[in-house]
Design an enzyme around this catalytic site. Structure first.
Site, PDB file in Angstrom:
ATOM      1  N   LYS A  42       3.941 -19.427  32.301  1.00 54.90           N
ATOM      2  CA  LYS A  42       3.189 -19.389  31.546  1.00 54.90           C
ATOM      3  C   LYS A  42       2.335 -20.948  32.676  1.00 54.90           C
ATOM      4  CE  LYS A  42       2.020 -16.118  28.166  1.00 54.90           C
ATOM      5  NZ  LYS A  42       2.507 -16.360  26.758  1.00 54.90           N
TER       6      LYS A  42
ATOM      7  N   GLN B  16       1.879 -19.766  20.751  1.00 48.29           N
ATOM      8  CA  GLN B  16       2.700 -18.519  21.052  1.00 48.29           C
ATOM      9  C   GLN B  16       3.273 -17.858  19.599  1.00 48.29           C
ATOM     10  OE1 GLN B  16       3.245 -17.712  24.056  1.00 48.29           O
ATOM     11  NE2 GLN B  16       4.871 -16.124  23.538  1.00 48.29           N
TER      12      GLN B  16
ATOM     13  N   ASP C 145      -6.343 -16.219  24.456  1.00 55.52           N
ATOM     14  CA  ASP C 145      -5.924 -14.671  23.677  1.00 55.52           C
ATOM     15  C   ASP C 145      -6.902 -13.495  23.344  1.00 55.52           C
ATOM     16  OD1 ASP C 145      -2.834 -14.897  23.700  1.00 55.52           O
ATOM     17  OD2 ASP C 145      -2.606 -16.279  22.057  1.00 55.52           O
TER      18      ASP C 145
HETATM   19  N1  GUN Z   1       3.515 -13.131  21.670  1.00 55.79           N
HETATM   20  C1  GUN Z   1       3.909 -12.116  22.304  1.00 55.79           C
HETATM   21  N2  GUN Z   1       2.677 -11.468  23.180  1.00 55.79           N
HETATM   22  C2  GUN Z   1       2.133 -12.773  23.109  1.00 55.79           C
HETATM   23  C3  GUN Z   1       0.354 -13.213  23.363  1.00 55.79           C
HETATM   24  O1  GUN Z   1      -0.303 -12.113  24.281  1.00 55.79           O
HETATM   25  N3  GUN Z   1      -0.034 -13.994  22.759  1.00 55.79           N
HETATM   26  C4  GUN Z   1       0.252 -14.936  21.776  1.00 55.79           C
HETATM   27  N4  GUN Z   1      -0.396 -15.914  22.014  1.00 55.79           N
HETATM   28  N5  GUN Z   1       1.876 -14.937  21.797  1.00 55.79           N
HETATM   29  C5  GUN Z   1       2.206 -13.246  22.107  1.00 55.79           C
END
Ligand code: GUN
Length: 297
Positions: free
Chosen positions: A52, A96, A119
């Site tokens: 990311k 995350q 998110d």
């Molecule tokens: N862990 C797995 N997928 C995601 C997501 O889309 N957002 C976040 N914050 N953590 C994750």
């Protein structure tokens, strides 16, 4: 034989379009900023977060990363969240998941400023999405919608079976696909671990979305002739490779591709789209916070 849906290529096009919007914002005096927060040292999460950050650099978003020790008290994560809520250079951020067991993840979600919740997990944003007034579409469901659109898969009137009812994918995707909208208007069936006769529900679907976290659960026998198959699963399974594992989806790709008209691979299908839509939401957040209008892909 089926067409392989190239999520990498579609995501790359979306990033290219977003670059123009990011330039508009930057020229107007605000470079969009995205922060990632990782508590602990889960290796898969470390990989996702670093990808990311790499995406941010590529498109001109200011990437900020915050590590929180996995053994630290939950309050340390909550304080980090409060700081990011107050930081004017951070337009959006994610914590995350998964977080360590001693942290209340629902409290984490509630604590994030809904305007920075790229998110789309905060209750306010979930409510807005369900009401048909989404501010941020959660990244994976939005990525699935964009993939279907890119491959001219009509959702209007389509029977879509989603396997998986998570808050991250299954539930928001179902809500998006039933909206009265060009990229909605589908008839959606949501299946889960207690669903009986799963194959009956998948076999009759025009579109099957597998988002259940069970390696290769959906095989060719469970897919109707000519269906579109979207595999959201990313499962690490032990394998005789350099890393000791390989990534497999929730779909048994080789057998499913014999039945499907189009199918996403793992990796290279939904994953890159999820990341692209996080950048998209960051641009939405920066635009909303600055009042600078941008054109979105
Ligand atoms: N862990 C797995 N997928 C995601 C997501 O889309 N957002 C976040 N914050 N953590 C994750």
């Amino acid at each position: 034989m089926s067409e392989i849906i190239d999520g990498k290529a579609v995501a790359s096009e979306i990033r290219a379009d977003l670059r123009d919007a990011i330039e508009t914002l930057t020229d107007a005096g605000t470079r969009p900023g995205l922060a990632t927060v990782l508590m602990g040292d889960d290796p898969a999460s470390e990989t996702y977060v670093s990808m990311k950050q790499r995406d941010c650099e590529e498109v001109g978003i200011e990437g900020i990363h915050v590590d929180v020790d996995g053994d630290a008290p939950a309050e340390e994560l909550y304080d980090t969240i409060d700081d990011l809520n107050d930081d004017p250079e951070v337009h959006g951020y994610i914590v995350q998941a998964p977080v360590p067991d001693h942290v209340d993840y629902q409290e984490v979600i509630r604590r994030v400023d809904p305007g920075k919740d790229v998110d789309g997990f905060h209750p306010e944003n979930v409510g807005r999405l369900v009401a048909g007034d989404a501010r941020f579409r959660p990244c994976t469901p939005h990525g699935v919608q964009k993939l279907l659109e890119a491959y001219d898969v009509e959702t209007e009137g389509a029977d879509v079976t989603i396997v998986g009812r998570s808050n991250i994918v299954g539930k928001p995707l179902a809500n998006l696909l039933i909206q009265k909208a060009d990229d909605g208007n589908a008839t959606v069936t949501v299946c889960h671990s207690r669903t009986e006769n799963l194959a009956e529900k998948t076999r009759t679907a025009d579109v099957v979305v597998a988002a259940v976290g069970v390696p290769e659960l959906i095989d060719g026998d469970m897919i109707g002739e000519g269906a579109v198959v979207i595999d959201v699963g990313v499962n690490r399974v032990a394998a005789d490779t350099e890393t000791g594992y390989e990534l497999v989806g929730d779909v048994a790709f080789e057998s499913a591709k014999e039945k499907a008209s189009a199918i996403t691979p793992v990796p290279g299908g939904v994953g890159p789209m999820t990341r692209a839509m996080l950048l998209y939401n960051t641009v939405v957040a920066a635009s909303e916070q600055t009042g600078v209008d941008v054109e979105l892909p």
